[in-house]
Design an enzyme around this catalytic site. Sequence first.
Site: not given
Ligand code: NAD
Ligand code: TDX
Length: 330
Positions: A36, A125-127, A153, A157, A183, A277-278
Site C-alpha cells: 500500500t 497496540t497500546d491504543e 484505527y 485493532k 515506535n 478529533p478524539g
Molecule cells: P506501516 O503502516 O509502516 O506498515 C504497514 C505495512 O502493512 C505496509 O507495508 C503495508 O503495505 C502493509 N499492508 C497494509 N495493508 C495490507 C493488506 N491488506 N495486506 C497486506 N499488507 C498490507 O505500519 P507499522 O507502523 O510498521 O505498524 C505495523 C504494525 O504494528 C501494525 O499492526 C500496527 O498497528 C502495529 N503497531 C504500530 C506501532 C507504531 O508506533 N508504528 C505501535 C504499536 C503497534
Molecule cells: O503532524 C502531527 N502532529 C502531531 O502533533 C502528527 C502526525 C502527530 N502529532 C501528534 C499526535 C500524537 O499525539 O503526535 C503524537 C504521535 O502521533 P502519531 O505519530 O500519528 O502516532 P499515534 O497517533 O500516537 O499512533 C502511533 O502509535 C501507536 C502509531 O501510528 C500507531 O500505529 C500505533 O499503534
Amino acid sequence: MNILVTGGAGFIGSNFIYYELKKHPDDRIVCLDALTYAGNFDTLSAAMEHRNFRFVHGNIEDRRCVDKLFGEEHFDIAVNFAAESHVDRSVTNPETFLITNVLGTQVLMDACRKYGIKRFHQVSTDEVYGELPIDRTDLFFTEAAPLHASSPYSASKASADLFVLAYHRTYGLSVSISRCGNNYGPYQFPEKLIPLMITRALDDQPLPLYGKGDNVRDWLFVEDHCAAIDIIMRKGRSGEIYNVGGNNERSNIDVVRSILTALNKPETLITFVADRPGHDKRYAIDSNKVMTELHWRPNTKFDDGLSQTIKWYVDHEDWWQRILRDNYIK
Ligand code: NAD
Ligand code: TDX
C-alpha cells in the site's frame, strides 16, 4: 522454522525481518505485503539477497492468495504486522481499517487453522486501552485494563485482538498478542510524528503540532520492539497478551524540541494546528509481565535512539524524498 511476516514492507515489519535474518539466519522468512502507500519494496532490497527470504505481493484479506501461500509454505509461525496504521487516515477513511485490520486478521487465522501452525502472533497496540489522564503519572495500562478504543484505527485493532482471543478459546488456535507503545527508528513512513518532524525540519518546513503539543506518548526504539516480538512468538504462553513499553514518556512538544536542537533548527518552525478529533491524551505502559516472564528489556535509551534515527534520515534522504514525491504525485 518457517515464518510468515505480513506487512514486512512497512516500518516495524521490515525492521523485524532484518532482526530475524540476523538473529536466526537458518529460519526462513516469507513476507506477504500488499505494498500500500505505506509499504516500500526498496526497504527490503537487502533482504532479497538473503537465501532464506521470499517476498510475496498480496493482501491479507484475499482468502485465495493467503490459502495458496499457506498451502505452499506450511508455516510454523505467522506474525501479523499488516495493517492500516495511521490514526489520522482512520478519521477520514475508517473502512479500509476495518477490512485490513479486522477481516485480514480473521482470514490469516482461518488459514492457520486449516493448515496448522505452532503460533499466530498478532502485533497490536497500546491504543486499544484508550487514554490516561496527563496528570495521573501513577497510572499505567496493564494487560487487564479494559479496552476503550478512541479512534477507528484503535477500534479496529481492539476488534482484531478480540477475534484472536476468540479463535484461541473457540478453536484452540495457538495465539499471542503484543501491545506496544509508539515506535520510532529507521524506515518509518514520514507521516508519523518523529519522521514527519525530522524530514520537515530538514526541509525548513513548518512543523504542525496538534493542540498544545502536551499529549504524552511512551516511545520505544523499533529494534527493542522487534526483540520483544521475537521472544513472545517463540516463548510466550498461548492465549496471552503481553504489553511492551519503553518506560519513556515524553510530551509531543518535548520530542519536537529535541529534534530541532539536534538538527540545529529554530523553534519558530513549530506551528500549532487544530487538534486531532478524539486525540488521546496520554499512553503509558506497564511491561512487567514480559519483563518478568520472558526477561525482555528495552536496550536503547531515548536520546541514543533519537540520535540514531535522526542520523538515519539525514543519511537516507533518497529513501524519504522518493516517498514524498510518489505521494505528492498520487
Ligand atoms: P506501516 O503502516 O509502516 O506498515 C504497514 C505495512 O502493512 C505496509 O507495508 C503495508 O503495505 C502493509 N499492508 C497494509 N495493508 C495490507 C493488506 N491488506 N495486506 C497486506 N499488507 C498490507 O505500519 P507499522 O507502523 O510498521 O505498524 C505495523 C504494525 O504494528 C501494525 O499492526 C500496527 O498497528 C502495529 N503497531 C504500530 C506501532 C507504531 O508506533 N508504528 C505501535 C504499536 C503497534
Ligand atoms: O503532524 C502531527 N502532529 C502531531 O502533533 C502528527 C502526525 C502527530 N502529532 C501528534 C499526535 C500524537 O499525539 O503526535 C503524537 C504521535 O502521533 P502519531 O505519530 O500519528 O502516532 P499515534 O497517533 O500516537 O499512533 C502511533 O502509535 C501507536 C502509531 O501510528 C500507531 O500505529 C500505533 O499503534
